[in-house]
Design a protein around this motif. Structure first.
Motif, mmCIF file in Angstrom:
data_model
loop_
_atom_site.group_PDB
_atom_site.id
_atom_site.type_symbol
_atom_site.label_atom_id
_atom_site.label_comp_id
_atom_site.label_asym_id
_atom_site.label_seq_id
_atom_site.Cartn_x
_atom_site.Cartn_y
_atom_site.Cartn_z
ATOM 1 N N VAL A 35 1.112 -1.348 0.137
ATOM 2 C CA VAL A 35 0.314 -0.147 -0.322
ATOM 3 C C VAL A 35 0.650 1.253 0.082
ATOM 4 N N LYS A 36 1.917 1.208 0.915
ATOM 5 C CA LYS A 36 3.011 2.601 0.786
ATOM 6 C C LYS A 36 3.934 2.710 -0.741
ATOM 7 N N ARG A 37 3.431 3.975 -0.929
ATOM 8 C CA ARG A 37 3.720 4.036 -2.690
ATOM 9 C C ARG A 37 4.950 4.603 -2.785
ATOM 10 N N LYS A 38 5.502 4.611 -3.713
ATOM 11 C CA LYS A 38 6.953 5.286 -3.572
ATOM 12 C C LYS A 38 7.388 6.454 -3.925
ATOM 13 N N GLY A 39 5.550 6.613 -5.123
ATOM 14 C CA GLY A 39 5.411 8.064 -5.789
ATOM 15 C C GLY A 39 4.866 7.856 -6.766
ATOM 16 N N THR A 40 4.356 8.753 -8.033
ATOM 17 C CA THR A 40 3.377 8.908 -8.801
ATOM 18 C C THR A 40 4.445 8.814 -9.938
ATOM 19 N N ILE A 41 3.733 7.870 -10.730
ATOM 20 C CA ILE A 41 4.284 8.221 -12.574
ATOM 21 C C ILE A 41 3.197 8.550 -13.614
ATOM 22 N N GLU A 75 -1.419 19.315 -23.841
ATOM 23 C CA GLU A 75 -2.675 19.581 -22.783
ATOM 24 C C GLU A 75 -2.849 18.204 -21.560
ATOM 25 N N LYS A 76 -2.456 17.027 -22.269
ATOM 26 C CA LYS A 76 -3.170 16.441 -21.193
ATOM 27 C C LYS A 76 -2.072 15.806 -19.998
ATOM 28 N N PHE A 77 -1.026 15.559 -20.823
ATOM 29 C CA PHE A 77 0.516 15.655 -19.329
ATOM 30 C C PHE A 77 0.357 16.552 -18.377
ATOM 31 N N VAL A 78 0.214 17.960 -19.292
ATOM 32 C CA VAL A 78 0.629 19.065 -18.119
ATOM 33 C C VAL A 78 -0.780 18.749 -17.267
ATOM 34 N N ALA A 79 -1.930 18.999 -17.769
ATOM 35 C CA ALA A 79 -3.153 18.684 -16.721
ATOM 36 C C ALA A 79 -2.713 17.751 -15.532
ATOM 37 N N ALA A 80 -2.944 16.342 -16.170
ATOM 38 C CA ALA A 80 -1.913 15.367 -15.049
ATOM 39 C C ALA A 80 -1.706 16.045 -14.069
ATOM 40 N N LEU A 81 -0.382 16.152 -14.820
ATOM 41 C CA LEU A 81 0.436 16.988 -13.375
ATOM 42 C C LEU A 81 0.309 17.965 -12.765
ATOM 43 N N LYS A 82 -1.032 19.189 -13.122
ATOM 44 C CA LYS A 82 -1.597 20.022 -12.535
ATOM 45 C C LYS A 82 -1.967 19.451 -11.422
ATOM 46 N N GLU A 83 -2.704 18.099 -11.537
ATOM 47 C CA GLU A 83 -3.399 17.570 -10.682
ATOM 48 C C GLU A 83 -2.971 16.512 -9.713
ATOM 49 N N LYS A 84 -2.013 16.128 -9.836
ATOM 50 C CA LYS A 84 -0.889 15.807 -9.584
ATOM 51 C C LYS A 84 0.681 15.647 -9.509
ATOM 52 N N PRO A 85 1.167 17.243 -8.492
ATOM 53 C CA PRO A 85 2.005 17.291 -9.149
ATOM 54 C C PRO A 85 2.954 16.883 -8.078
ATOM 55 N N SER A 97 4.848 14.365 -9.149
ATOM 56 C CA SER A 97 4.602 13.548 -10.436
ATOM 57 C C SER A 97 5.738 13.225 -11.711
ATOM 58 N N SER A 98 6.355 12.035 -11.585
ATOM 59 C CA SER A 98 7.098 11.398 -12.556
ATOM 60 C C SER A 98 6.053 11.378 -13.954
ATOM 61 N N VAL A 99 7.425 11.497 -14.923
ATOM 62 C CA VAL A 99 5.942 11.439 -16.661
ATOM 63 C C VAL A 99 6.874 9.601 -17.038
ATOM 64 N N GLY A 100 6.113 9.350 -17.704
ATOM 65 C CA GLY A 100 6.716 7.930 -18.609
ATOM 66 C C GLY A 100 5.467 8.191 -20.492
ATOM 67 N N HIS A 159 10.197 22.444 -14.313
ATOM 68 C CA HIS A 159 11.139 21.891 -14.701
ATOM 69 C C HIS A 159 11.619 20.980 -14.116
ATOM 70 N N ASP A 160 11.170 20.949 -12.940
ATOM 71 C CA ASP A 160 12.218 19.620 -12.534
ATOM 72 C C ASP A 160 11.607 18.422 -12.459
ATOM 73 N N THR A 161 10.062 18.133 -13.632
ATOM 74 C CA THR A 161 9.910 16.926 -12.710
ATOM 75 C C THR A 161 10.910 15.819 -13.971
ATOM 76 N N ARG A 162 10.517 14.976 -13.439
ATOM 77 C CA ARG A 162 11.536 13.835 -14.094
ATOM 78 C C ARG A 162 10.596 13.046 -15.274
#
Ligand code: B1M
Length: 222
Positions: A99-105, A143-153, A155-158, A182-185
Protein backbone atom coordinates in the motif's frame (compact mmCIF):
# COMPACT_ATOMS: atom_id res chain seq x y z
CA UNK A 1 11.94 -23.13 -24.32
CA UNK A 2 8.98 -25.17 -23.06
CA UNK A 3 6.45 -26.36 -25.61
CA UNK A 4 3.70 -24.43 -23.86
CA UNK A 5 5.61 -21.15 -24.11
CA UNK A 6 6.26 -21.78 -27.80
CA UNK A 7 2.51 -22.42 -28.25
CA UNK A 8 1.76 -19.07 -26.58
CA UNK A 9 4.22 -17.33 -28.93
CA UNK A 10 2.51 -19.08 -31.85
CA UNK A 11 -0.96 -17.94 -30.72
CA UNK A 12 0.21 -14.33 -30.37
CA UNK A 13 1.93 -14.49 -33.76
CA UNK A 14 -1.22 -15.78 -35.46
CA UNK A 15 -3.74 -13.82 -33.38
CA UNK A 16 -5.41 -16.79 -31.72
CA UNK A 17 -7.13 -15.24 -28.70
CA UNK A 18 -9.01 -18.15 -27.10
CA UNK A 19 -10.82 -21.39 -27.92
CA UNK A 20 -14.05 -19.56 -28.80
CA UNK A 21 -12.33 -17.29 -31.31
CA UNK A 22 -12.90 -18.44 -34.91
CA UNK A 23 -9.70 -16.69 -36.03
CA UNK A 24 -7.42 -17.86 -37.58
CA UNK A 25 -9.61 -20.40 -39.37
CA UNK A 26 -6.96 -23.14 -39.35
CA UNK A 27 -6.77 -22.96 -35.52
CA UNK A 28 -10.54 -23.05 -34.98
CA UNK A 29 -11.48 -24.99 -31.81
CA UNK A 30 -7.91 -24.97 -30.48
CA UNK A 31 -6.85 -23.29 -27.24
CA UNK A 32 -5.60 -19.73 -27.60
CA UNK A 33 -3.19 -17.38 -25.81
CA UNK A 34 -5.81 -16.93 -23.08
CA UNK A 35 -6.11 -20.57 -21.99
CA UNK A 36 -2.47 -21.46 -22.67
CA UNK A 37 -1.14 -18.63 -20.52
CA UNK A 38 -3.41 -19.68 -17.67
CA UNK A 39 -2.23 -23.26 -18.10
CA UNK A 40 1.46 -22.26 -18.18
CA UNK A 41 1.08 -20.35 -14.92
CA UNK A 42 -0.75 -23.27 -13.32
CA UNK A 43 2.13 -25.53 -14.37
CA UNK A 44 4.56 -23.22 -12.60
CA UNK A 45 6.16 -21.47 -15.56
CA UNK A 46 7.80 -18.21 -14.52
CA UNK A 47 5.57 -15.19 -15.44
CA UNK A 48 8.55 -13.17 -16.76
CA UNK A 49 9.51 -16.05 -19.04
CA UNK A 50 5.94 -16.41 -20.35
CA UNK A 51 5.90 -12.67 -21.04
CA UNK A 52 9.27 -12.35 -22.76
CA UNK A 53 9.80 -15.71 -24.44
CA UNK A 54 6.12 -16.30 -25.26
CA UNK A 55 4.14 -13.11 -25.73
CA UNK A 56 6.79 -10.54 -26.67
CA UNK A 57 8.54 -13.09 -28.92
CA UNK A 58 5.24 -13.75 -30.75
CA UNK A 59 4.70 -10.03 -31.19
CA UNK A 60 8.21 -9.59 -32.62
CA UNK A 61 7.48 -12.30 -35.19
CA UNK A 62 4.29 -10.59 -36.36
CA UNK A 63 6.11 -7.25 -36.53
CA UNK A 64 8.80 -8.78 -38.72
CA UNK A 65 6.19 -10.27 -41.05
CA UNK A 66 4.45 -6.89 -41.24
CA UNK A 67 7.75 -5.27 -42.32
CA UNK A 68 8.03 -7.91 -45.02
CA UNK A 69 4.44 -7.31 -46.20
CA UNK A 70 3.48 -10.84 -45.26
CA UNK A 71 0.72 -9.73 -42.85
CA UNK A 72 -1.30 -6.52 -42.60
CA UNK A 73 -2.94 -4.29 -39.95
CA UNK A 74 -5.92 -6.62 -39.22
CA UNK A 75 -3.55 -9.47 -38.37
CA UNK A 76 -1.49 -7.17 -36.10
CA UNK A 77 -4.72 -6.17 -34.36
CA UNK A 78 -5.62 -9.80 -33.69
CA UNK A 79 -2.12 -10.40 -32.29
CA UNK A 80 -2.48 -7.34 -30.06
CA UNK A 81 -5.87 -8.58 -28.83
CA UNK A 82 -4.43 -12.03 -28.10
CA UNK A 83 -1.56 -10.44 -26.18
CA UNK A 84 -3.71 -8.11 -24.08
CA UNK A 85 -6.07 -10.97 -23.20
CA UNK A 86 -3.16 -13.16 -22.08
CA UNK A 87 -1.58 -10.28 -20.14
CA UNK A 88 -4.58 -10.22 -17.79
CA UNK A 89 -3.40 -13.55 -16.38
CA UNK A 90 0.18 -12.48 -15.71
CA UNK A 91 -0.66 -9.00 -14.41
CA UNK A 92 -1.40 -10.13 -10.81
CA UNK A 93 2.09 -11.64 -10.59
CA UNK A 94 3.67 -8.25 -11.21
CA UNK A 95 1.59 -6.39 -8.65
CA UNK A 96 3.15 -6.10 -5.21
CA UNK A 97 0.00 -5.44 -3.21
CA UNK A 98 2.02 -3.03 -1.10
CA UNK A 99 0.00 0.00 0.00
CA UNK A 100 2.90 2.36 0.62
CA UNK A 101 3.66 4.02 -2.70
CA UNK A 102 7.11 5.26 -3.75
CA UNK A 103 5.56 8.06 -5.77
CA UNK A 104 3.39 8.63 -8.81
CA UNK A 105 4.17 8.21 -12.48
CA UNK A 106 1.91 9.54 -15.21
CA UNK A 107 2.24 7.45 -18.35
CA UNK A 108 0.86 7.65 -21.86
CA UNK A 109 1.48 6.86 -25.50
CA UNK A 110 2.16 10.14 -27.28
CA UNK A 111 -0.10 12.03 -29.67
CA UNK A 112 -0.94 10.25 -32.92
CA UNK A 113 0.19 6.87 -31.63
CA UNK A 114 -2.20 4.04 -30.75
CA UNK A 115 0.32 1.37 -29.69
CA UNK A 116 -0.37 0.61 -26.05
CA UNK A 117 1.00 -2.84 -25.27
CA UNK A 118 4.51 -1.67 -24.33
CA UNK A 119 3.08 1.27 -22.37
CA UNK A 120 0.74 -1.08 -20.50
CA UNK A 121 3.68 -3.28 -19.58
CA UNK A 122 5.54 -0.25 -18.29
CA UNK A 123 2.51 0.64 -16.14
CA UNK A 124 2.24 -2.90 -14.86
CA UNK A 125 5.93 -3.04 -13.86
CA UNK A 126 5.73 0.32 -12.07
CA UNK A 127 2.63 -0.75 -10.17
CA UNK A 128 4.37 -3.96 -9.21
CA UNK A 129 7.36 -1.98 -7.95
CA UNK A 130 5.15 0.06 -5.63
CA UNK A 131 4.40 3.16 -7.72
CA UNK A 132 1.02 4.76 -8.21
CA UNK A 133 0.36 4.78 -11.96
CA UNK A 134 -1.88 7.27 -13.71
CA UNK A 135 -2.37 5.92 -17.23
CA UNK A 136 -3.58 8.56 -19.69
CA UNK A 137 -3.97 5.98 -22.46
CA UNK A 138 -2.99 6.47 -26.08
CA UNK A 139 -2.81 9.48 -28.41
CA UNK A 140 -1.96 11.77 -25.49
CA UNK A 141 -0.94 15.35 -26.26
CA UNK A 142 1.10 17.83 -24.21
CA UNK A 143 -2.01 19.53 -22.77
CA UNK A 144 -3.26 16.27 -21.28
CA UNK A 145 0.11 15.47 -19.69
CA UNK A 146 0.33 18.99 -18.24
CA UNK A 147 -3.25 18.81 -16.92
CA UNK A 148 -2.53 15.49 -15.22
CA UNK A 149 0.65 16.93 -13.66
CA UNK A 150 -1.32 19.89 -12.32
CA UNK A 151 -3.67 17.45 -10.64
CA UNK A 152 -0.79 15.46 -9.18
CA UNK A 153 2.21 17.80 -8.76
CA UNK A 154 5.58 16.18 -8.20
CA UNK A 155 4.75 13.13 -10.31
CA UNK A 156 7.20 11.69 -12.79
CA UNK A 157 6.16 11.24 -16.41
CA UNK A 158 6.70 8.29 -18.79
CA UNK A 159 6.25 8.73 -22.53
CA UNK A 160 5.96 5.87 -24.99
CA UNK A 161 6.11 6.01 -28.81
CA UNK A 162 6.30 3.22 -31.37
CA UNK A 163 6.32 5.21 -34.59
CA UNK A 164 9.05 7.33 -36.12
CA UNK A 165 6.25 9.73 -37.06
CA UNK A 166 5.06 10.15 -33.46
CA UNK A 167 8.34 10.11 -31.51
CA UNK A 168 8.79 13.72 -32.65
CA UNK A 169 5.81 14.75 -30.49
CA UNK A 170 7.81 13.81 -27.43
CA UNK A 171 9.89 16.97 -27.80
CA UNK A 172 6.86 19.24 -27.61
CA UNK A 173 5.47 17.32 -24.63
CA UNK A 174 8.82 17.63 -22.80
CA UNK A 175 8.96 21.38 -23.51
CA UNK A 176 5.41 22.00 -22.26
CA UNK A 177 6.04 20.00 -19.09
CA UNK A 178 9.32 21.87 -18.44
CA UNK A 179 7.48 25.20 -18.82
CA UNK A 180 5.15 24.16 -16.03
CA UNK A 181 7.64 22.45 -13.74
CA UNK A 182 11.26 22.34 -14.82
CA UNK A 183 12.19 19.59 -12.37
CA UNK A 184 9.67 16.94 -13.43
CA UNK A 185 11.47 13.66 -14.14
CA UNK A 186 10.62 12.60 -17.68
CA UNK A 187 11.36 9.11 -18.98
CA UNK A 188 10.93 7.97 -22.55
CA UNK A 189 10.79 4.58 -24.23
CA UNK A 190 9.60 2.68 -27.27
CA UNK A 191 11.23 1.02 -30.25
CA UNK A 192 12.24 4.07 -32.34
CA UNK A 193 13.79 6.16 -29.54
CA UNK A 194 17.20 5.99 -27.86
CA UNK A 195 19.38 7.81 -25.33
CA UNK A 196 20.70 10.22 -27.94
CA UNK A 197 17.15 11.27 -28.84
CA UNK A 198 16.32 11.50 -25.14
CA UNK A 199 19.16 13.96 -24.56
CA UNK A 200 18.29 15.91 -27.69
CA UNK A 201 14.71 16.55 -26.56
CA UNK A 202 15.68 17.30 -22.96
CA UNK A 203 14.09 14.28 -21.30
CA UNK A 204 15.85 12.76 -18.28
CA UNK A 205 16.15 9.11 -19.10
CA UNK A 206 15.64 6.55 -21.85
CA UNK A 207 15.14 2.89 -21.17
CA UNK A 208 14.73 0.17 -23.79
CA UNK A 209 12.60 -1.84 -21.37
CA UNK A 210 10.17 -1.30 -18.49
CA UNK A 211 12.55 -2.77 -15.91
CA UNK A 212 15.21 -0.15 -16.71
CA UNK A 213 12.68 2.65 -16.33
CA UNK A 214 11.57 1.28 -12.95
CA UNK A 215 15.17 0.89 -11.71
CA UNK A 216 15.97 4.46 -12.72
CA UNK A 217 13.05 5.96 -10.81
CA UNK A 218 13.60 3.67 -7.83
CA UNK A 219 17.17 4.99 -7.62
CA UNK A 220 15.95 8.58 -7.79
CA UNK A 221 13.75 8.16 -4.72
CA UNK A 222 16.07 5.85 -2.76
CO1 B1M B 1 2.01 -1.04 -35.54
N1 B1M B 1 3.78 -0.58 -36.18
N2 B1M B 1 1.22 0.28 -36.76
N3 B1M B 1 0.31 -1.68 -34.91
N4 B1M B 1 2.95 -2.44 -34.71
C1 B1M B 1 4.93 -1.21 -35.51
C2 B1M B 1 5.40 -0.35 -34.34
C3 B1M B 1 5.99 -1.32 -36.68
C4 B1M B 1 7.45 -1.33 -36.19
C5 B1M B 1 5.68 -2.56 -37.55
C6 B1M B 1 6.70 -2.76 -38.65
O1 B1M B 1 6.70 -2.02 -39.61
N5 B1M B 1 7.55 -3.75 -38.51
C7 B1M B 1 5.62 -0.06 -37.52
C8 B1M B 1 6.33 1.23 -37.14
C9 B1M B 1 7.38 1.66 -38.15
C10 B1M B 1 8.05 2.90 -37.70
O2 B1M B 1 7.46 3.92 -37.52
N6 B1M B 1 9.34 2.76 -37.48
C11 B1M B 1 4.13 0.03 -37.29
C12 B1M B 1 3.22 0.73 -38.15
C13 B1M B 1 3.82 1.28 -39.44
C14 B1M B 1 1.85 0.88 -37.85
C15 B1M B 1 0.78 1.63 -38.67
C16 B1M B 1 1.24 2.98 -39.25
C17 B1M B 1 0.31 0.65 -39.77
C18 B1M B 1 -0.69 1.22 -40.76
O3 B1M B 1 -1.75 1.64 -40.40
N7 B1M B 1 -0.27 1.21 -41.99
C19 B1M B 1 -0.35 1.81 -37.63
C20 B1M B 1 -0.23 3.12 -36.83
C21 B1M B 1 -1.42 3.34 -35.93
C22 B1M B 1 -1.14 4.48 -34.97
O4 B1M B 1 -0.55 4.25 -33.92
N8 B1M B 1 -1.57 5.69 -35.30
C23 B1M B 1 -0.10 0.63 -36.74
C24 B1M B 1 -1.10 -0.02 -36.03
C25 B1M B 1 -0.90 -1.11 -35.21
C26 B1M B 1 -2.06 -1.88 -34.54
C27 B1M B 1 -3.17 -0.96 -34.02
C28 B1M B 1 -2.62 -2.83 -35.54
C29 B1M B 1 -1.28 -2.69 -33.44
C30 B1M B 1 -1.22 -1.99 -32.06
C31 B1M B 1 -2.31 -2.46 -31.12
C32 B1M B 1 -2.06 -2.00 -29.72
O5 B1M B 1 -0.99 -1.59 -29.30
N9 B1M B 1 -3.13 -2.06 -28.95
C33 B1M B 1 0.15 -2.69 -33.99
C34 B1M B 1 1.17 -3.58 -33.55
C35 B1M B 1 0.71 -4.71 -32.64
C36 B1M B 1 2.52 -3.44 -33.93
C37 B1M B 1 3.72 -4.37 -33.61
C38 B1M B 1 3.57 -5.62 -34.46
C39 B1M B 1 3.88 -4.78 -32.17
C40 B1M B 1 3.97 -3.64 -31.17
C41 B1M B 1 3.96 -4.24 -29.79
O6 B1M B 1 2.94 -4.22 -29.12
N10 B1M B 1 5.09 -4.86 -29.40
C42 B1M B 1 4.95 -3.45 -34.04
C43 B1M B 1 6.14 -4.24 -34.56
C44 B1M B 1 7.10 -4.61 -33.45
O7 B1M B 1 7.22 -3.95 -32.44
N11 B1M B 1 7.83 -5.67 -33.65
C45 B1M B 1 4.31 -2.42 -34.88
C46 B1M B 1 5.21 -5.59 -28.12
C47 B1M B 1 5.53 -4.56 -27.02
C48 B1M B 1 5.72 -5.33 -25.71
O8 B1M B 1 6.75 -3.94 -27.36
O9 B1M B 1 5.64 -1.67 -27.70
O10 B1M B 1 8.09 -2.03 -28.32
P1 B1M B 1 6.93 -2.34 -27.45
O11 B1M B 1 7.32 -1.95 -25.94
C49 B1M B 1 8.52 -2.43 -25.38
C50 B1M B 1 9.68 -1.43 -25.46
O12 B1M B 1 9.64 -0.62 -26.60
C51 B1M B 1 9.62 -0.71 -24.18
O13 B1M B 1 9.10 -1.66 -23.27
C52 B1M B 1 8.22 -2.58 -23.91
C53 B1M B 1 8.47 -3.97 -23.38
O14 B1M B 1 9.76 -4.40 -23.64
N12 B1M B 1 8.85 0.51 -24.01
C54 B1M B 1 9.18 1.39 -23.02
C55 B1M B 1 7.77 0.99 -24.64
N13 B1M B 1 7.39 2.15 -24.12
C56 B1M B 1 8.23 2.41 -23.11
C57 B1M B 1 8.29 3.49 -22.20
C58 B1M B 1 9.29 3.49 -21.23
C59 B1M B 1 10.23 2.46 -21.18
C60 B1M B 1 10.18 1.40 -22.06
O15 B1M B 1 9.45 4.46 -20.31
C61 B1M B 1 8.46 5.47 -20.20
Amino acid sequence: MSELIEQIAHCIEFGKINTASPYPPDMRGQEGADELTKKALEQGEEPGKILNEGMVAGMERVGKKFSENKVFVPQMLMSAKAMSTAMQHIKPYFLSGSVKRKGTIIIGTVAGDLHDIGKNLVGMMFEGAGWEVIDLGVDVNAEKFVAALKEKPGSSVGLSALLTTTMVHMENIVQEIRKMDHDTRILIGGAPVNMEFCKKIGADYYSPDPQGAVSYLNQQVA
